[in-house]
Design a protein around this motif. Structure first.
Motif, mmCIF file in Angstrom:
data_model
loop_
_atom_site.group_PDB
_atom_site.id
_atom_site.type_symbol
_atom_site.label_atom_id
_atom_site.label_comp_id
_atom_site.label_asym_id
_atom_site.label_seq_id
_atom_site.Cartn_x
_atom_site.Cartn_y
_atom_site.Cartn_z
ATOM 1 N N GLU A 43 32.057 144.319 -45.103
ATOM 2 C CA GLU A 43 32.440 143.359 -44.062
ATOM 3 C C GLU A 43 33.938 143.412 -43.777
ATOM 4 N N VAL A 44 34.730 143.625 -44.819
ATOM 5 C CA VAL A 44 36.173 143.791 -44.615
ATOM 6 C C VAL A 44 36.442 145.060 -43.806
ATOM 7 N N ALA A 45 35.729 146.125 -44.139
ATOM 8 C CA ALA A 45 35.911 147.385 -43.413
ATOM 9 C C ALA A 45 35.563 147.219 -41.932
ATOM 10 N N LEU A 46 34.518 146.447 -41.642
ATOM 11 C CA LEU A 46 34.128 146.206 -40.251
ATOM 12 C C LEU A 46 35.220 145.429 -39.509
ATOM 13 N N ALA A 47 35.811 144.457 -40.194
ATOM 14 C CA ALA A 47 36.901 143.696 -39.584
ATOM 15 C C ALA A 47 38.101 144.591 -39.304
ATOM 16 N N MET A 48 38.412 145.486 -40.247
ATOM 17 C CA MET A 48 39.508 146.428 -40.036
ATOM 18 C C MET A 48 39.205 147.370 -38.864
ATOM 19 N N LEU A 49 37.929 147.735 -38.734
ATOM 20 C CA LEU A 49 37.529 148.584 -37.625
ATOM 21 C C LEU A 49 37.746 147.877 -36.293
ATOM 22 N N ALA A 50 37.511 146.554 -36.260
ATOM 23 C CA ALA A 50 37.733 145.784 -35.029
ATOM 24 C C ALA A 50 39.196 145.870 -34.602
ATOM 25 N N ALA A 51 40.112 145.798 -35.556
ATOM 26 C CA ALA A 51 41.536 145.925 -35.238
ATOM 27 C C ALA A 51 41.838 147.319 -34.703
ATOM 28 N N GLY A 52 41.242 148.334 -35.315
ATOM 29 C CA GLY A 52 41.461 149.707 -34.858
ATOM 30 C C GLY A 52 40.913 149.951 -33.467
ATOM 31 N N VAL A 53 39.726 149.399 -33.191
ATOM 32 C CA VAL A 53 39.129 149.552 -31.854
ATOM 33 C C VAL A 53 39.990 148.842 -30.814
ATOM 34 N N GLY A 54 40.494 147.657 -31.157
ATOM 35 C CA GLY A 54 41.382 146.944 -30.241
ATOM 36 C C GLY A 54 42.643 147.736 -29.943
ATOM 37 N N ALA A 55 43.201 148.342 -30.983
ATOM 38 C CA ALA A 55 44.417 149.138 -30.805
ATOM 39 C C ALA A 55 44.157 150.346 -29.920
ATOM 40 N N LEU A 56 43.036 151.030 -30.154
ATOM 41 C CA LEU A 56 42.720 152.218 -29.368
ATOM 42 C C LEU A 56 42.423 151.855 -27.913
ATOM 43 N N PHE A 57 41.715 150.752 -27.719
ATOM 44 C CA PHE A 57 41.422 150.288 -26.355
ATOM 45 C C PHE A 57 42.714 149.988 -25.602
ATOM 46 N N ALA A 58 43.636 149.300 -26.251
ATOM 47 C CA ALA A 58 44.870 148.899 -25.579
ATOM 48 C C ALA A 58 45.765 150.083 -25.269
ATOM 49 N N VAL A 59 45.851 151.034 -26.196
ATOM 50 C CA VAL A 59 46.789 152.139 -26.008
ATOM 51 C C VAL A 59 46.381 153.025 -24.836
ATOM 52 N N LEU A 60 45.088 153.058 -24.520
ATOM 53 C CA LEU A 60 44.629 153.862 -23.393
ATOM 54 C C LEU A 60 45.112 153.296 -22.055
ATOM 55 N N TRP A 61 45.363 151.998 -22.026
ATOM 56 C CA TRP A 61 45.803 151.336 -20.793
ATOM 57 C C TRP A 61 47.254 150.898 -20.854
ATOM 58 N N ALA A 62 47.931 151.173 -21.957
ATOM 59 C CA ALA A 62 49.309 150.701 -22.116
ATOM 60 C C ALA A 62 50.237 151.292 -21.066
ATOM 61 N N GLY A 63 50.060 152.580 -20.751
ATOM 62 C CA GLY A 63 50.924 153.210 -19.759
ATOM 63 C C GLY A 63 50.820 152.540 -18.411
ATOM 64 N N ALA A 64 49.579 152.215 -17.989
ATOM 65 C CA ALA A 64 49.386 151.548 -16.699
ATOM 66 C C ALA A 64 50.013 150.161 -16.697
ATOM 67 N N LEU A 65 49.851 149.432 -17.799
ATOM 68 C CA LEU A 65 50.405 148.077 -17.883
ATOM 69 C C LEU A 65 51.926 148.098 -17.853
ATOM 70 N N ILE A 66 52.516 149.042 -18.578
ATOM 71 C CA ILE A 66 53.977 149.161 -18.587
ATOM 72 C C ILE A 66 54.477 149.602 -17.212
ATOM 73 N N GLY A 67 53.674 150.426 -16.512
ATOM 74 C CA GLY A 67 54.037 150.831 -15.164
ATOM 75 C C GLY A 67 54.117 149.642 -14.221
ATOM 76 N N ARG A 68 53.275 148.641 -14.427
ATOM 77 C CA ARG A 68 53.270 147.462 -13.570
ATOM 78 C C ARG A 68 54.324 146.435 -13.972
ATOM 79 N N LEU A 69 54.433 146.179 -15.273
ATOM 80 C CA LEU A 69 55.280 145.079 -15.750
ATOM 81 C C LEU A 69 56.608 145.529 -16.330
ATOM 82 N N GLY A 70 56.741 146.813 -16.645
ATOM 83 C CA GLY A 70 57.954 147.320 -17.258
ATOM 84 C C GLY A 70 57.906 147.223 -18.772
ATOM 85 N N ALA A 71 58.656 148.093 -19.437
ATOM 86 C CA ALA A 71 58.662 148.117 -20.907
ATOM 87 C C ALA A 71 59.186 146.806 -21.473
#
Length: 389
Positions: A43-71
């Motif tokens: 169960e701890v491993a699954l929770a850690m996986l949730a953090a990893g999935v969130g990080a991977l999801f966000a990083v794929l769109w980070a460039g677009a978000l920074i393009g709109r709002l700035g670094a």
């Protein structure tokens, strides 16, 4: 005329320190999270996986978000979001809420990571010389400080929830305080492409693969170094605990020295040399099989891979035709895959063979990293000179 870049450099260094502090603060309280909700290891491993999935999801769109709002805007918002997550994770009422909270924490920390690196690239450009490695050195210092603070507060019986709240308030306050010192966001020639998702391709895939190979080693040290010393070599707990500390301290030292070395040798030569050092150190340490050799080997592995991520991010930010944020995000997305998949891969091999044999994968991947970097330095592509700054 260097007043603004110098102030911005300190602001960026503060962000790296806060990111490392946040990461370490959560890391030391994973056992607390497990105890509060009565969780199994799975169960701890699954929770850690949730953090990893969130990080991977966000990083794929980070460039677009920074393009709109700035670094600067994304760095500030993500820093505050990270602080909020740190403050509430241990106060959520259920395991499901905790998993959702960790998914959000992964998103926040990932956006913070890409945005602060994108701003660091702007500062590096203003300086006209490499500074990225020293910025990442502050991340390492933040992690060491976070672990030391947790240990000190535990000795004086400060509760985990109080500790995380104090850290959250501090991270939020400093994030807001340094905003005026950050460089203003500037439009780039690639702004039309900055607002969309960009799939990693071409040279980005090459750089991301190198990042993944380096982060396999970092993840392995984070998850397996202490266990190797304790169970494979029979070291006492006090000595085994020094395994990751030796790795982390050496990594911080390597990063603070990395900018000058990179300016002299170039990015790909620095990465290739570091890969050779890490591969040789891990192989020899495993071959000797003694606690002292292991500590020395882990320190040299840390020294060898210390500049992999900052140098690759800097190179990715200067590729023609894409924005710095998209370049960094593309490399980070592949790098995260290495960081997330490396420790489970080593665990699976250890289950089939033994942990010393499994840790040999670190040496193998470091050697592959060195070969890729050497090939890139010899090619006629944009990485040939590879100074990155």
């Amino acid at each position: 005329m260097f007043t603004a870049p110098r102030s911005a450099r300190w602001a960026t260094s503060a962000h790296f320190f806060l990111n490392g502090l946040s990461f370490a603060t959560w890391g030391v309280h994973v056992p607390t999270f497990k105890y509060l909700h009565g969780l199994s290891d799975a169960e701890v491993a699954l929770a850690m996986l949730a953090a990893g999935v969130g990080a991977l999801f966000a990083v794929l769109w980070a460039g677009a978000l920074i393009g709109r709002l700035g670094a600067r805007g994304v760095c500030t918002g993500a820093g505050l979001m990270t602080a909020l997550a740190i403050g509430v994770l241990l106060q959520l009422p259920s395991y499901l809420a905790g998993v959702i909270g960790l998914f959000v924490f992964g998103i926040a920390n990932s956006l913070f990571d890409v945005a602060m690196n994108a701003h660091a690239v702007e500062v590096e450009t203003a300086y006209a010389r490499p500074i990225m490695s020293s910025c990442h050195g502050f991340f390492s210092l933040g992690g060491l400080f976070g672990a030391a603070l947790a240990s000190m507060l535990a000795v004086v019986d400060v509760t985990a929830t109080t500790h995380t709240l104090w850290v959250a308030v501090g991270v939020a306050a400093i994030t807001v305080m340094v905003v005026p010192a950050m460089l203003p966001d500037r439009a780039s020639a690639a702004d039309e492409a900055a607002h969309s998702f960009m799939r990693p391709h071409g040279v980005i895939v090459l750089l991301g693969t190198m990042a993944a190979l380096g982060l396999v080693a970092e993840g392995a040290m984070y998850d397996w170094s202490v266990l190797y010393l304790r169970e494979s070599l029979g070291s006492p707990q006090a000595l085994a605990a020094l395994g990751y500390a030796a790795f982390s301290i050496a990594m911080a030292i390597g990063r603070f020295a990395g900018d000058r070395i990179r300016a002299r040798l170039g990015a790909m030569v620095l990465i290739s040399s570091g890969g050779v050092l890490a591969a040789a150190a891990m192989f020899i340490a495993l071959l000797i099989g003694h606690p002292v050799a292991a500590l020395a080997g882990f320190a040299l592995v840390g020294l060898g891979i210390s500049n992999i991520v900052p140098v690759l991010f800097s190179c990715a930010s200067r590729l023609p035709g894409i924005t710095p944020a998209h370049g960094i995000a593309g490399v980070a997305s592949l790098g995260y895959l290495g960081f997330l998949s490396g420790p489970p891969m080593i665990g699976a091999v250890a289950q089939l063979t033994s942990l010393p044999v499994a840790l040999g994968l670190v040496a193998l991947f470091a050697a592959a990293l060195a070969l890729l970097a050497r090939h890139s330095a010899r090619s006629d592509g944009p990485l040939r000179t590879g100074s990155g700054g």
